[in-house]
Design an enzyme around this catalytic site. Structure first.
Site, PDB file in Angstrom:
ATOM      1  N   SER A 261       0.840  -1.205   0.000  1.00 39.99           N
ATOM      2  CA  SER A 261       0.000   0.000   0.000  1.00 39.99           C
ATOM      3  C   SER A 261       0.865   1.241   0.000  1.00 39.99           C
ATOM      4  O   SER A 261       2.059   1.182   0.307  1.00 39.99           O
ATOM      5  CB  SER A 261      -0.868   0.029   1.265  1.00 39.99           C
ATOM      6  OG  SER A 261      -0.122   0.568   2.352  1.00 39.99           O
ATOM      7  N   ASP A 262       0.255   2.352  -0.331  1.00 42.48           N
ATOM      8  CA  ASP A 262       0.979   3.603  -0.159  1.00 42.48           C
ATOM      9  C   ASP A 262       0.925   3.966   1.332  1.00 42.48           C
ATOM     10  O   ASP A 262       0.213   3.338   2.132  1.00 42.48           O
ATOM     11  CB  ASP A 262       0.379   4.705  -1.047  1.00 42.48           C
ATOM     12  CG  ASP A 262       1.415   5.766  -1.378  1.00 42.48           C
ATOM     13  OD1 ASP A 262       1.323   6.395  -2.439  1.00 42.48           O
ATOM     14  OD2 ASP A 262       2.350   5.945  -0.571  1.00 42.48           O
ATOM     15  N   TYR A 263       1.663   5.002   1.681  1.00 42.29           N
ATOM     16  CA  TYR A 263       1.897   5.363   3.074  1.00 42.29           C
ATOM     17  C   TYR A 263       0.580   5.715   3.782  1.00 42.29           C
ATOM     18  O   TYR A 263      -0.050   6.707   3.441  1.00 42.29           O
ATOM     19  CB  TYR A 263       2.832   6.567   3.095  1.00 42.29           C
ATOM     20  CG  TYR A 263       3.568   6.805   4.387  1.00 42.29           C
ATOM     21  CD1 TYR A 263       2.923   7.331   5.494  1.00 42.29           C
ATOM     22  CD2 TYR A 263       4.927   6.511   4.496  1.00 42.29           C
ATOM     23  CE1 TYR A 263       3.608   7.557   6.683  1.00 42.29           C
ATOM     24  CE2 TYR A 263       5.624   6.739   5.668  1.00 42.29           C
ATOM     25  CZ  TYR A 263       4.953   7.270   6.769  1.00 42.29           C
ATOM     26  OH  TYR A 263       5.635   7.496   7.938  1.00 42.29           O
ATOM     27  N   ASN A 264       0.156   4.856   4.717  1.00 40.69           N
ATOM     28  CA  ASN A 264      -1.056   5.109   5.497  1.00 40.69           C
ATOM     29  C   ASN A 264      -2.331   4.949   4.678  1.00 40.69           C
ATOM     30  O   ASN A 264      -3.438   5.231   5.131  1.00 40.69           O
ATOM     31  CB  ASN A 264      -1.025   6.507   6.122  1.00 40.69           C
ATOM     32  CG  ASN A 264      -2.024   6.654   7.256  1.00 40.69           C
ATOM     33  OD1 ASN A 264      -2.150   5.752   8.091  1.00 40.69           O
ATOM     34  ND2 ASN A 264      -2.781   7.749   7.258  1.00 40.69           N
ATOM     35  N   ALA A 265      -2.209   4.455   3.443  1.00 47.69           N
ATOM     36  CA  ALA A 265      -3.370   4.423   2.542  1.00 47.69           C
ATOM     37  C   ALA A 265      -4.433   3.450   3.015  1.00 47.69           C
ATOM     38  O   ALA A 265      -5.628   3.664   2.782  1.00 47.69           O
ATOM     39  CB  ALA A 265      -2.922   4.058   1.133  1.00 47.69           C
TER      40      ALA A 265
END
Ligand code: GLC
Length: 727
Positions: A261-265
């Site tokens: 995933s992207d950061y904190n997504a």
């Protein structure tokens, strides 16, 4: 786990507790320290107890050894860490931003810089890079346009393959290579109004023909990881888009790597409003196909609860864990958790400086060169270097500078000084900031003025969208004063995007050179280009707008029933700004007078299973070697759907000796003419096709060949994308 062995992964999973499984699906961030980021005490503890199996933003041999030791020698199961980092355009040696590299239209260079970055990063203990970024972008308000291959999907495809090969090499267990991540799948570049993280609402054909091809090429090239985009498409965030991540990527394209995933997504699925809590967010992401939760804490805080609530099953968790462990095995981390760490990378970095210098010159785009103002003579009167970017070192690194350091960068001023030992170089720090007194003093003494302006690196990149992507007012004022001196002004534009240039420069500057954010050797490369040692090798990979109101603007548009016509009122035009861009896609000048001639095809018709070769001569009428990019566009004048006025389908960089003629050959098969029909299946239709050959995407400047596609209407087997955008 003893090093040197490759475990039976299924047996290993059978020994893992649920927390240890969830740990393998969790990526935490390292923390900065003096010699680069070090894992903080918390992270080392989480590696020892197995509650985090991956980390990002950590590098340096000593930091890596302590992290890998904690995971592979001091934890119960000894599973090594994947260490990820944004090695996007270099590690310690920084190359031009990807948009700048794309301007070189040189796949061999794209691959070479990725391989160099991988070598440096792997020596610092990194095993996964969050690159290449493959988001096709046509809106320069979006700060992340700097990170990708530009506006054209075909360039994106070629870029994807070159970068995956460069980062990954032939085998992931090569200690000088990295696992690559194709990011950010899900139409991130189609973001609403150019604002980062905003929704994307686009047609199925735009998704299939513009946004997805580069990712399909990355998968075909064997990319190890894929990252979904933050945004939603029609309300469904890519992080939760099962049709995209599992249906299309894994089931139709056969992607067998990991999805990170992207950061904190994952946690942001709650903010999007599609999950009520971490358990629901974790379940949505895991079931969509996301294996690793980057810094979201949803898997660590919600996956166990999701299991209890029946939102996920243990086999689904185990399948994700197996994919992560398999990547660690492919990277050779079970055999040697310390893979690649440690040989002093200094010699490599020194060798890469030459590559950085060559890449920066190859990326530079000469937009204007009135009366051959460039190259400048090695002898003559003083050159005044004026402008806020003249002595900027940090800005040369660009927005994703990896482990790059400002002190390693050659500034534009230093590069100019080194390139003209026989001329006086005038510089006054205050002159860079619209200081009339200092500026006029320099201008009075100078024979020529080099204006160094544009954007700072903080005006570009993630979360740095600009509603008015133009030259700052102070710089417009400064440029006006410099032009008013009557001396020739050479404008150097540093930028992460096309920026609207003021008429005073477009009309009155002697030359305009786009240097992008050129990296560690930006200044050296500028000196090479200004003194003629190198040609500016770039051609625009994005259309350059003449006014903000034109945005989004790109060459591959459809005609409409009333194409813009200044002579006709009821046509697709503006009352107050031009329709045509300032500079077209593919625009860029060299120092040698090259021209395209004698375009030919070896057959007039082409049917299924046949191939056709197009040839074009590149003639050098000058007395110095020159290079250009031969582009082949396809125009489909009549089809079952209105087609873009032209689509780039081949390009090749070519050098030609003075007075010589070089011939470029392009071989085509019918799939080049395929497009998504009304039924969302890829088809080729019989009928006339025009091939347009030359340089920039200006129809009337290109050589035209007409051929006939035969064989009726045939379907081209390829992944359908209906499911990806239509749930
Ligand atoms: C960022 C970016 C992504 C990057 C990741 C890790 O938010 O969207 O491209 O790889 O976080 O830094």
């Amino acid at each position: 786990m003893t090093t040197g062995t490759s475990p039976d992964l299924s047996a290993l999973i059978a020994r893992m507790s649920l927390p240890e499984k969830i740990g393998q699906l969790t990526m935490v961030t390292g923390h900065w320290a003096v010699t680069g980021p070090r894992a903080d005490p918390l992270s080392l503890a989480t590696f020892r107890d197995g509650s985090a199996g991956c980390i990002l933003n950590l590098w340096s041999p000593e930091a890596m050894r302590e992290a890998q030791r904690a995971a592979s020698e001091e934890s119960r199961l000894g599973i090594p860490l994947i260490i990820g980092f944004d090695v996007v355009h270099g590690h310690r040696t920084v190359f031009p931003i990807p948009l700048g590299e794309a301007a070189s239209f040189d796949p061999a260079l794209w691959q070479e810089t990725a391989a160099a970055a991988a070598k440096e990063a792997a020596a610092d203990g990194i095993s996964l890079t969050f690159a290449p970024m493959l988001d096709v972008a046509r809106d320069p308000r979006w700060g992340r346009i700097c990170e990708g291959p530009g506006e054209d999907p075909y360039v994106g495809q070629v870029f994807a393959v070159a970068k995956v090969k460069g980062f990954q090499g032939r085998s992931l267990d090569d200690p000088a290579r990295l696992a690559a991540t194709a990011k950010h799948i899900g139409a991130y570049g189609a973001t609403l109004a150019g604002r980062d993280y905003a929704s994307a609402d686009l047609s199925e054909s735009d998704m299939a023909e513009v946004q997805l091809p580069a990712f399909a090429s990355a998968v075909a090239a064997g990319v190890a990881a894929i990252m979904p985009s933050f945004n939603d498409i029609a309300g469904l965030p890519s992080t939760a888009n099962a049709a995209l991540l599992t249906g299309l990527l894994r089931q139709r394209w056969g992607f067998d790597g990991i999805i990170v995933s992207d950061y904190n997504a994952v946690a942001e699925l709650i903010v999007h409003g599609v999950a009520a809590d971490h358990a629901e967010a974790a379940a949505l992401a895991l079931r969509a196909g996301v294996d690793i939760d980057m810094m979201g804490g949803s898997y660590s805080r919600g996956l166990a609860e999701a299991l209890v609530r029946g939102l996920v099953t243990l086999p689904e968790i185990d399948a994700a864990v197996l994919r992560v462990l398999r990547l660690k095995e492919r990277l050779g981390l079970f055999a040697d958790p310390y893979r690649g760490i440690g040989p002093d990378a200094e010699p490599a970095r020194v060798a890469h400086r030459g590559l950085a210098r060559r890449a920066a010159a190859a990326a530079m785009v000469l937009l204007k060169n009135e009366a051959k103002a460039l190259p400048l003579s090695s002898t003559g009167g003083a050159i005044a270097v004026i402008g806020p970017l003249a002595q900027a070192a940090d800005d040369m690194l660009g927005p994703w500078s990896g482990a790059g350091r400002a002190e390693d960068c050659v500034t534009l001023l230093d590069g100019i000084r080194a390139a003209f030992p026989g001329r006086t170089i005038l510089y006054e720090p205050a002159s860079g900031f619209d200081s009339a007194k200092a500026t006029m003093a320099l201008a009075r003494e100078a024979e020529a003025i080099v204006f160094c302006g544009g954007e700072t690196r903080r005006m570009s990149g993630e979360a740095n969208s600009r509603g008015e992507p133009d030259l700052a007012l102070a710089q417009r004022r400064l440029a006006t004063k410099l032009i008013a001196t009557g001396k020739p002004v050479i404008a150097i534009i540093c930028c992460g995007r096309p920026i609207v240039l003021p008429p005073v420069l477009v009309d009155k500057a002697a030359a305009i050179l786009v240097a992008w954010f050129g990296g560690s050797e930006a200044g050296t490369a500028l000196g090479d280009v200004l003194n003629g040692h190198s040609e500016p090798g770039g051609r625009l990979p994005v259309t350059w707008p003449a006014a903000i109101g034109q945005i989004p603007i790109y060459y591959a548009r459809r005609r409409s029933g009333r194409p813009a016509d200044a002579r006709q009122h009821y046509t697709s035009k503006y009352l107050d700004i031009p329709v045509e861009p300032q500079f077209a896609f593919g625009h860029g000048l060299g120092y040698a007078p090259l021209r395209f001639a004698n375009a030919q095809v070896d057959r007039a018709t082409i049917g299924p299973g046949q191939s056709l070769t197009v040839s074009v001569d590149v003639v050098n009428d000058g007395n110095r070697e020159g290079a250009t990019v031969a582009m082949l566009y396809v125009q489909d004048p009549v089809a079952s759907l209105a087609r873009p006025i032209m689509l780039l389908k081949r390009f090749e960089k070519i050098s030609v000796a003075p007075g010589a003629v070089a011939t470029v050959h392009f071989t085509l098969t019918t799939d080049v003419f395929a497009f998504l029909g009304i039924d969302m299946e890829r088809i080729v239709e019989s009928g006339r096709i025009d091939l347009l050959i030359g340089g920039r995407a200006v129809e009337e400047e290109l050589l035209r060949l007409t051929i006939e596609v035969t064989g009726g209407r045939s379907h081209i087997a390829a992944a359908s994308v209906r499911a990806a955008v239509n749930r």
